[in-house]
Design a protein around this motif. Structure first.
Motif, short mmCIF file in Angstrom:
data_model
loop_
_atom_site.label_atom_id
_atom_site.label_comp_id
_atom_site.label_asym_id
_atom_site.label_seq_id
_atom_site.Cartn_x
_atom_site.Cartn_y
_atom_site.Cartn_z
N PHE A 62 7.59 26.37 29.25
CA PHE A 62 7.72 27.38 28.20
C PHE A 62 8.69 28.50 28.57
N LEU A 63 8.76 28.87 29.83
CA LEU A 63 9.74 29.88 30.23
C LEU A 63 11.16 29.42 29.92
N ARG A 64 11.42 28.18 30.18
CA ARG A 64 12.74 27.62 29.91
C ARG A 64 13.01 27.53 28.40
N ILE A 65 12.04 27.04 27.67
CA ILE A 65 12.20 26.89 26.22
C ILE A 65 12.40 28.24 25.54
N PHE A 66 11.60 29.24 25.93
CA PHE A 66 11.70 30.55 25.30
C PHE A 66 13.03 31.22 25.59
N SER A 67 13.50 31.13 26.83
CA SER A 67 14.79 31.76 27.16
C SER A 67 15.94 31.07 26.45
N LEU A 68 15.89 29.75 26.35
CA LEU A 68 16.96 29.03 25.64
C LEU A 68 16.94 29.34 24.15
N LYS A 69 15.75 29.48 23.56
CA LYS A 69 15.65 29.80 22.14
C LYS A 69 16.25 31.18 21.85
N ALA A 70 15.96 32.15 22.71
CA ALA A 70 16.53 33.49 22.55
C ALA A 70 18.05 33.45 22.69
N GLN A 71 18.53 32.66 23.63
CA GLN A 71 19.98 32.55 23.81
C GLN A 71 20.63 31.84 22.63
N ASP A 72 19.96 30.84 22.09
CA ASP A 72 20.49 30.15 20.92
C ASP A 72 20.67 31.10 19.74
N ARG A 73 19.71 32.01 19.56
CA ARG A 73 19.82 33.00 18.49
C ARG A 73 21.02 33.91 18.72
N ALA A 74 21.22 34.34 19.97
CA ALA A 74 22.35 35.21 20.29
C ALA A 74 23.67 34.47 20.07
N ILE A 75 23.75 33.22 20.49
CA ILE A 75 24.96 32.42 20.30
C ILE A 75 25.26 32.26 18.81
N ARG A 76 24.23 31.99 18.02
CA ARG A 76 24.40 31.84 16.57
C ARG A 76 25.00 33.11 15.97
N ALA A 77 24.47 34.26 16.34
CA ALA A 77 24.99 35.53 15.82
C ALA A 77 26.42 35.77 16.29
N GLU A 78 26.71 35.51 17.56
CA GLU A 78 28.05 35.71 18.10
C GLU A 78 29.08 34.82 17.40
N GLU A 79 28.73 33.56 17.21
CA GLU A 79 29.67 32.62 16.61
C GLU A 79 29.86 32.88 15.11
N LYS A 80 28.83 33.34 14.43
CA LYS A 80 28.99 33.73 13.02
C LYS A 80 29.94 34.91 12.91
N LEU A 81 29.79 35.88 13.81
CA LEU A 81 30.69 37.03 13.82
C LEU A 81 32.11 36.60 14.16
N ARG A 82 32.25 35.74 15.14
CA ARG A 82 33.59 35.26 15.54
C ARG A 82 34.26 34.54 14.38
N TYR A 83 33.52 33.70 13.66
CA TYR A 83 34.08 32.99 12.51
C TYR A 83 34.51 33.98 11.42
N PHE A 84 33.69 34.99 11.19
CA PHE A 84 34.04 35.99 10.18
C PHE A 84 35.29 36.76 10.58
#
Length: 142
Positions: A62-84
């Protein structure tokens, strides 16, 4: 640090992925063995050791899954901003988080075209990574 590419972008931390996992596994195996050989006097403490082993195993995953999920959310936000920033348009909702995670490795020059190709052809994360010509490193991924 070696230049990152498709073949070497995965990250293994020996202390976490191997040593910790093996230690937890050995604890579970040893505690189950101890439970099976325990007498009436130490049955309670032996069963607690088995429980502790399984709790640690669940924590490990769960420690691994939770940290990756949080990072996935950050990556999604970063890449949406980069595309914009690159196109002045919003990133399509048809593109999944896994696809966006694959797209993060594309350079700014190829990113918008690869987004369009991904949307049209519904490329998988692996297909996107293989399509990247000019790899953009992500050295901060957990």
């Amino acid at each position: 640090m070696k230049q990152q590419n498709f073949k070497n972008h995965g990250r293994w931390v020996i202390g976490y992925h191997l040593v910790t996992f093996l230690a937890i596994l050995l604890l579970i195996i040893g505690s189950i063995r101890g439970l099976l050989k325990s007498s009436e006097d130490n049955l309670y403490s032996a069963s607690l050791l088995v429980l502790v082993g399984f709790i640690l195993l669940f924590l490990f995953f769960f420690l691994r899954i939770f940290s990756l999920k949080a990072q996935d959310r950050a990556i999604r936000a970063e890449e949406k901003l980069r595309y914009f920033i690159l196109t002045g348009k919003s990133l399509s909702d048809k593109i999944s988080t896994r696809q966006i995670i694959g797209l993060r490795f594309a350079s700014d020059e190829e990113f918008p075209a690869l987004v369009e190709k991904t949307e049209k052809e519904n490329l998988s994360e692996k297909e996107i990574k293989l399509a990247v010509k000019n790899w953009r490193s992500d050295n901060y991924r957990v």
